[in-house]
Design a protein around this motif. Structure first.
Motif, PDB file in Angstrom:
ATOM      1  N   LYS A  11      -1.624   0.195   1.860  1.00 49.67           N
ATOM      2  CA  LYS A  11      -0.486  -0.705   2.041  1.00 49.67           C
ATOM      3  C   LYS A  11      -0.740  -2.039   1.343  1.00 49.67           C
ATOM      4  N   LYS A  12      -1.945  -2.568   1.496  1.00 50.03           N
ATOM      5  CA  LYS A  12      -2.269  -3.832   0.839  1.00 50.03           C
ATOM      6  C   LYS A  12      -2.245  -3.690  -0.678  1.00 50.03           C
ATOM      7  N   TRP A  13      -2.792  -2.555  -1.179  1.00 46.39           N
ATOM      8  CA  TRP A  13      -2.820  -2.331  -2.624  1.00 46.39           C
ATOM      9  C   TRP A  13      -1.411  -2.220  -3.186  1.00 46.39           C
ATOM     10  N   GLY A  57      13.190   0.537 -10.296  1.00 41.45           N
ATOM     11  CA  GLY A  57      12.166   1.547 -10.062  1.00 41.45           C
ATOM     12  C   GLY A  57      10.984   1.006  -9.270  1.00 41.45           C
ATOM     13  N   VAL A  58      10.597  -0.222  -9.559  1.00 38.37           N
ATOM     14  CA  VAL A  58       9.475  -0.831  -8.834  1.00 38.37           C
ATOM     15  C   VAL A  58       9.836  -1.035  -7.363  1.00 38.37           C
ATOM     16  N   LEU A  59      11.089  -1.439  -7.112  1.00 34.94           N
ATOM     17  CA  LEU A  59      11.522  -1.638  -5.728  1.00 34.94           C
ATOM     18  C   LEU A  59      11.477  -0.328  -4.954  1.00 34.94           C
ATOM     19  N   SER A  92       6.108  -9.639  -1.183  1.00 37.87           N
ATOM     20  CA  SER A  92       5.226  -8.471  -1.192  1.00 37.87           C
ATOM     21  C   SER A  92       3.762  -8.886  -1.105  1.00 37.87           C
ATOM     22  N   LEU A  93       3.403  -9.956  -1.827  1.00 40.64           N
ATOM     23  CA  LEU A  93       2.023 -10.437  -1.774  1.00 40.64           C
ATOM     24  C   LEU A  93       1.669 -10.949  -0.384  1.00 40.64           C
ATOM     25  N   VAL A  94       2.610 -11.652   0.238  1.00 39.14           N
ATOM     26  CA  VAL A  94       2.379 -12.121   1.606  1.00 39.14           C
ATOM     27  C   VAL A  94       2.222 -10.927   2.545  1.00 39.14           C
ATOM     28  N   GLY A  95       3.080  -9.891   2.333  1.00 41.56           N
ATOM     29  CA  GLY A  95       2.980  -8.689   3.158  1.00 41.56           C
ATOM     30  C   GLY A  95       1.650  -7.987   2.991  1.00 41.56           C
ATOM     31  N   ALA A  96       1.053  -8.075   1.803  1.00 42.11           N
ATOM     32  CA  ALA A  96      -0.239  -7.440   1.561  1.00 42.11           C
ATOM     33  C   ALA A  96      -1.324  -8.052   2.437  1.00 42.11           C
ATOM     34  N   SER A 119       0.433  -5.529  -3.089  1.00 41.01           N
ATOM     35  CA  SER A 119      -0.126  -6.461  -4.072  1.00 41.01           C
ATOM     36  C   SER A 119       0.349  -6.129  -5.485  1.00 41.01           C
ATOM     37  N   VAL A 120       0.274  -4.845  -5.830  1.00 41.22           N
ATOM     38  CA  VAL A 120       0.663  -4.427  -7.185  1.00 41.22           C
ATOM     39  C   VAL A 120       2.146  -4.683  -7.429  1.00 41.22           C
ATOM     40  N   THR A 121       3.005  -4.257  -6.487  1.00 41.23           N
ATOM     41  CA  THR A 121       4.444  -4.458  -6.680  1.00 41.23           C
ATOM     42  C   THR A 121       4.800  -5.946  -6.670  1.00 41.23           C
ATOM     43  N   GLY A 122       4.065  -6.728  -5.881  1.00 42.14           N
ATOM     44  CA  GLY A 122       4.307  -8.168  -5.866  1.00 42.14           C
ATOM     45  C   GLY A 122       4.043  -8.788  -7.221  1.00 42.14           C
TER      46      GLY A 122
END
Length: 212
Positions: free
Chosen positions: A188-190, A24-26, A90-94, A193-196
């Protein structure tokens, strides 16, 4: 296997599919950022992984993961490492999030590649989750008899897959309504970051999980 057993299994599978987890998170990360097609690619990756888990369980290979501490440790650490890797990505993408105002042919090609990547990401997110195999190992003896053929077991896997397909397809359609929000660099950053952080949390929890 009668219809009552099938419906009971589908009810149990539905509760499992609807419970919060990495799948679900993905989806929640993929759809707002990359659109419905990428989200559906995630879903088909989930479905393909169910048949891998089902095959391993039907032919007894998954039993090794439960009975062998070493095999279970290796498998769960692979799954944990993959989830943590998705979280870090995901964090890097943020931090690299940039607004794209005009789509170019090169970006269109990248979107197509993202769909293939989304399928692979969905597949490995699900196939490296030992909880699915453990669910099958616990559920099959309750819903199948000794005289049932492997095809009957695959019918249960197919039922589970269809529940998964319907639930996450509905989620994709609902989340696609907020895709335009992803053009906002702050959103997008938020989201990344959250999913990461959540994926890293799932990976850490999986790494600490003990075989029951």
């Amino acid at each position: 296997m009668d219809m009552h057993n099938l419906l009971t299994f589908m009810a149990v599978a539905t509760l499992l599919v609807m419970s919060p987890g990495p799948n679900g998170v993905l989806i929640a990360k993929t759809v707002p950022l990359f659109g419905k097609k990428a989200g559906f690619s995630n879903v088909w990756g989930f479905v393909a992984a169910f048949y891998v888990h089902g095959t391993l369980s039907i032919f007894g290979i998954s039993l090794l993961l439960v009975q062998s501490a070493e095999a279970f440790l290796v498998f769960k650490l692979c799954g944990a490492a993959y989830l943590i890797w998705i979280g870090i990505k995901s964090l890097v993408g943020a931090f690299k999030a940039k607004r794209l105002d005009v789509a170019t042919p090169a970006q269109t090609e990248k979107s197509s590649v993202s769909q293939r990547s989304a399928f692979i990401e969905g597949f490995f997110t699900n196939v490296l989750n030992p909880k699915v195999s453990m669910f099958y190992l616990a559920a099959f003896p309750q819903f199948l008899s000794v005289n049932d053929s492997p095809l009957t077991a695959y019918a249960l896997v197919t039922a589970h897959s269809m529940v998964n397909l319907i639930w996450f397809s509905l989620m994709v359609l609902m989340l696609s309504r907020v895709k335009n929000m992803a053009n906002n660099v702050r959103f997008k950053k938020w989201l990344s970051s959250v999913t990461g952080v959540i994926f890293i949390g799932f990976g850490s929890k999986l790494a600490l999980m003990k075989a029951s």
